[in-house]
Motif scaffolding. Structure first.
Motif, PDB file in Angstrom:
ATOM      1  N   SER A  91      22.996  12.850 -20.571  1.00 19.99           N
ATOM      2  CA  SER A  91      23.445  13.553 -19.377  1.00 19.99           C
ATOM      3  C   SER A  91      24.223  12.602 -18.470  1.00 19.99           C
ATOM      4  N   VAL A  92      25.315  13.115 -17.929  1.00 13.56           N
ATOM      5  CA  VAL A  92      26.082  12.343 -16.949  1.00 13.56           C
ATOM      6  C   VAL A  92      25.831  12.863 -15.532  1.00 13.56           C
ATOM      7  N   ASP A  93      24.732  13.615 -15.363  1.00 15.20           N
ATOM      8  CA  ASP A  93      24.320  14.030 -14.017  1.00 15.20           C
ATOM      9  C   ASP A  93      24.029  12.785 -13.191  1.00 15.20           C
ATOM     10  N   GLU A  94      24.573  12.720 -12.001  1.00 13.75           N
ATOM     11  CA  GLU A  94      24.308  11.573 -11.135  1.00 13.75           C
ATOM     12  C   GLU A  94      22.983  11.720 -10.398  1.00 13.75           C
ATOM     13  N   LYS A  95      22.468  12.940 -10.339  1.00 11.64           N
ATOM     14  CA  LYS A  95      21.175  13.194  -9.700  1.00 11.64           C
ATOM     15  C   LYS A  95      20.154  13.490 -10.789  1.00 11.64           C
ATOM     16  N   LYS A  96      19.177  12.605 -10.927  1.00 13.43           N
ATOM     17  CA  LYS A  96      18.182  12.750 -11.986  1.00 13.43           C
ATOM     18  C   LYS A  96      17.415  14.064 -11.886  1.00 13.43           C
ATOM     19  N   GLY A  97      17.159  14.516 -10.673  1.00 12.38           N
ATOM     20  CA  GLY A  97      16.437  15.777 -10.497  1.00 12.38           C
ATOM     21  C   GLY A  97      17.204  16.949 -11.082  1.00 12.38           C
ATOM     22  N   SER A  98      18.501  16.979 -10.865  1.00  8.71           N
ATOM     23  CA  SER A  98      19.340  18.052 -11.418  1.00  8.71           C
ATOM     24  C   SER A  98      19.318  18.012 -12.932  1.00  8.71           C
ATOM     25  N   TRP A  99      19.408  16.802 -13.489  1.00  4.18           N
ATOM     26  CA  TRP A  99      19.374  16.627 -14.943  1.00  4.18           C
ATOM     27  C   TRP A  99      18.053  17.151 -15.521  1.00  4.18           C
ATOM     28  N   LYS A 100      16.939  16.725 -14.940  1.00  4.09           N
ATOM     29  CA  LYS A 100      15.630  17.130 -15.455  1.00  4.09           C
ATOM     30  C   LYS A 100      15.416  18.636 -15.328  1.00  4.09           C
ATOM     31  N   ARG A 101      15.844  19.205 -14.226  1.00  3.53           N
ATOM     32  CA  ARG A 101      15.738  20.662 -14.065  1.00  3.53           C
ATOM     33  C   ARG A 101      16.624  21.378 -15.090  1.00  3.53           C
ATOM     34  N   GLY A 102      17.808  20.824 -15.372  1.00  2.18           N
ATOM     35  CA  GLY A 102      18.714  21.414 -16.361  1.00  2.18           C
ATOM     36  C   GLY A 102      18.125  21.421 -17.753  1.00  2.18           C
ATOM     37  N   VAL A 103      17.442  20.343 -18.127  1.00  2.00           N
ATOM     38  CA  VAL A 103      16.801  20.267 -19.449  1.00  2.00           C
ATOM     39  C   VAL A 103      15.788  21.400 -19.587  1.00  2.00           C
ATOM     40  N   LYS A 104      14.990  21.596 -18.544  1.00  2.00           N
ATOM     41  CA  LYS A 104      13.973  22.655 -18.587  1.00  2.00           C
ATOM     42  C   LYS A 104      14.612  24.044 -18.518  1.00  2.00           C
ATOM     43  N   ARG A 105      15.530  24.208 -17.583  1.00  2.00           N
ATOM     44  CA  ARG A 105      16.138  25.527 -17.364  1.00  2.00           C
ATOM     45  C   ARG A 105      16.827  26.060 -18.612  1.00  2.00           C
ATOM     46  N   TYR A 106      17.548  25.174 -19.311  1.00  2.52           N
ATOM     47  CA  TYR A 106      18.307  25.593 -20.484  1.00  2.52           C
ATOM     48  C   TYR A 106      17.569  25.331 -21.791  1.00  2.52           C
ATOM     49  N   ASN A 107      16.295  24.901 -21.683  1.00  2.00           N
ATOM     50  CA  ASN A 107      15.444  24.664 -22.846  1.00  2.00           C
ATOM     51  C   ASN A 107      16.158  23.809 -23.886  1.00  2.00           C
ATOM     52  N   VAL A 108      16.625  22.658 -23.440  1.00  2.00           N
ATOM     53  CA  VAL A 108      17.372  21.740 -24.301  1.00  2.00           C
ATOM     54  C   VAL A 108      16.371  20.888 -25.085  1.00  2.00           C
ATOM     55  N   ILE A 109      16.347  21.078 -26.394  1.00  3.18           N
ATOM     56  CA  ILE A 109      15.372  20.406 -27.255  1.00  3.18           C
ATOM     57  C   ILE A 109      16.038  19.207 -27.935  1.00  3.18           C
ATOM     58  N   GLY A 110      15.416  18.045 -27.815  1.00  2.00           N
ATOM     59  CA  GLY A 110      15.929  16.836 -28.444  1.00  2.00           C
ATOM     60  C   GLY A 110      15.527  15.606 -27.650  1.00  2.00           C
ATOM     61  N   GLU A 111      16.193  14.511 -27.920  1.00  2.00           N
ATOM     62  CA  GLU A 111      15.983  13.260 -27.198  1.00  2.00           C
ATOM     63  C   GLU A 111      16.870  13.286 -25.953  1.00  2.00           C
ATOM     64  N   HIS A 112      16.316  12.917 -24.808  1.00  2.00           N
ATOM     65  CA  HIS A 112      17.063  13.025 -23.550  1.00  2.00           C
ATOM     66  C   HIS A 112      17.174  11.688 -22.832  1.00  2.00           C
ATOM     67  N   TYR A 113      18.415  11.382 -22.441  1.00  2.00           N
ATOM     68  CA  TYR A 113      18.688  10.184 -21.651  1.00  2.00           C
ATOM     69  C   TYR A 113      19.748  10.515 -20.615  1.00  2.00           C
ATOM     70  N   ASN A 114      19.718   9.738 -19.547  1.00  2.00           N
ATOM     71  CA  ASN A 114      20.647   9.946 -18.442  1.00  2.00           C
ATOM     72  C   ASN A 114      21.495   8.701 -18.239  1.00  2.00           C
ATOM     73  N   LEU A 115      22.791   8.945 -17.992  1.00  2.00           N
ATOM     74  CA  LEU A 115      23.732   7.897 -17.588  1.00  2.00           C
ATOM     75  C   LEU A 115      23.976   8.104 -16.091  1.00  2.00           C
ATOM     76  N   PRO A 116      23.190   7.454 -15.232  1.00  2.00           N
ATOM     77  CA  PRO A 116      23.198   7.771 -13.808  1.00  2.00           C
ATOM     78  C   PRO A 116      24.494   7.435 -13.070  1.00  2.00           C
ATOM     79  N   LYS A 117      25.387   6.712 -13.710  1.00  2.00           N
ATOM     80  CA  LYS A 117      26.669   6.395 -13.067  1.00  2.00           C
ATOM     81  C   LYS A 117      27.646   7.557 -13.166  1.00  2.00           C
ATOM     82  N   GLY A 118      27.284   8.597 -13.919  1.00  5.34           N
ATOM     83  CA  GLY A 118      28.144   9.760 -14.057  1.00  5.34           C
ATOM     84  C   GLY A 118      29.161   9.604 -15.171  1.00  5.34           C
ATOM     85  N   MET A 119      30.144  10.488 -15.174  1.00  4.29           N
ATOM     86  CA  MET A 119      31.112  10.503 -16.277  1.00  4.29           C
ATOM     87  C   MET A 119      32.374   9.708 -15.992  1.00  4.29           C
TER      88      MET A 119
END
Length: 164
Positions: A91-119
């Motif tokens: 994820s290139v979400d700069e806000k970790k909370g948005s990223w984590k909510r997105g994983v749950k909301r869209y039921n994204v199954i797999g390994e998850h990591y965040n690039l906090p600097k964005g895209m």
């Protein structure tokens, strides 16, 4: 005459950059710090190394990206068709909370990591020349990049790369 030569040189540089298909990640990209859903830090290299001997489909996405969300059902189809593949969501979400909510909301199954600097910033997004998401990259069981760039989960090149 000089202008024509200069123009041809510039065009060849631009074309070679746009069609570059590296087979290995740069050392800088591999050293990029990523965070998992538990806020644990790892390098991208450590994440890739966890899955040696397996094909990996990397999906670079963001919770705010409409095209990313639209492509998720096709990714789920790929997961059903190729269950042995590791699905690595960066994820290139700069806000970790948005990223984590997105994983749950869209039921994204797999390994998850965040690039906090964005895209726009960071060695990994720089290596990928990330100018659009979603972005799909396939890494083969030998750790080599077999597909460097796909922007739609329905791209047949993804299926071909996962089969090989």
């Amino acid at each position: 005459m000089f202008k024509k030569i200069l123009f041809l040189i510039l065009v060849s540089i631009l074309v070679s950059c746009n069609f570059e298909k590296p087979t290995e990640f740069s050392e800088e990209a591999l050293n990029e710090k990523v965070y998992n859903l538990n806020d644990e830090v790892a390098t991208f290299q450590e994440v890739i190394n966890q899955h040696k001997g397996k094909n990996i489909l990397i999906d670079v996405w963001a919770s705010w990206c409409r095209d990313c969300i639209k492509g998720m059902p096709k990714v789920k189809e790929l997961q059903a068709k190729f269950p042995e593949v590791v699905y690595l969501f960066l994820s290139v979400d700069e806000k970790k909370g948005s990223w984590k909510r997105g994983v749950k909301r869209y039921n994204v199954i797999g390994e998850h990591y965040n690039l906090p600097k964005g895209m726009k910033t960071g060695d990994l997004v720089g290596f990928l020349n990330l100018n659009w998401i979603p972005r799909y990259v396939v890494v083969n069981e030998n750790g080599k990049i077999s597909l460097f760039k796909a922007t739609e989960a329905s791209d047949n090149a993804i299926i071909e790369a996962l089969r090989n």
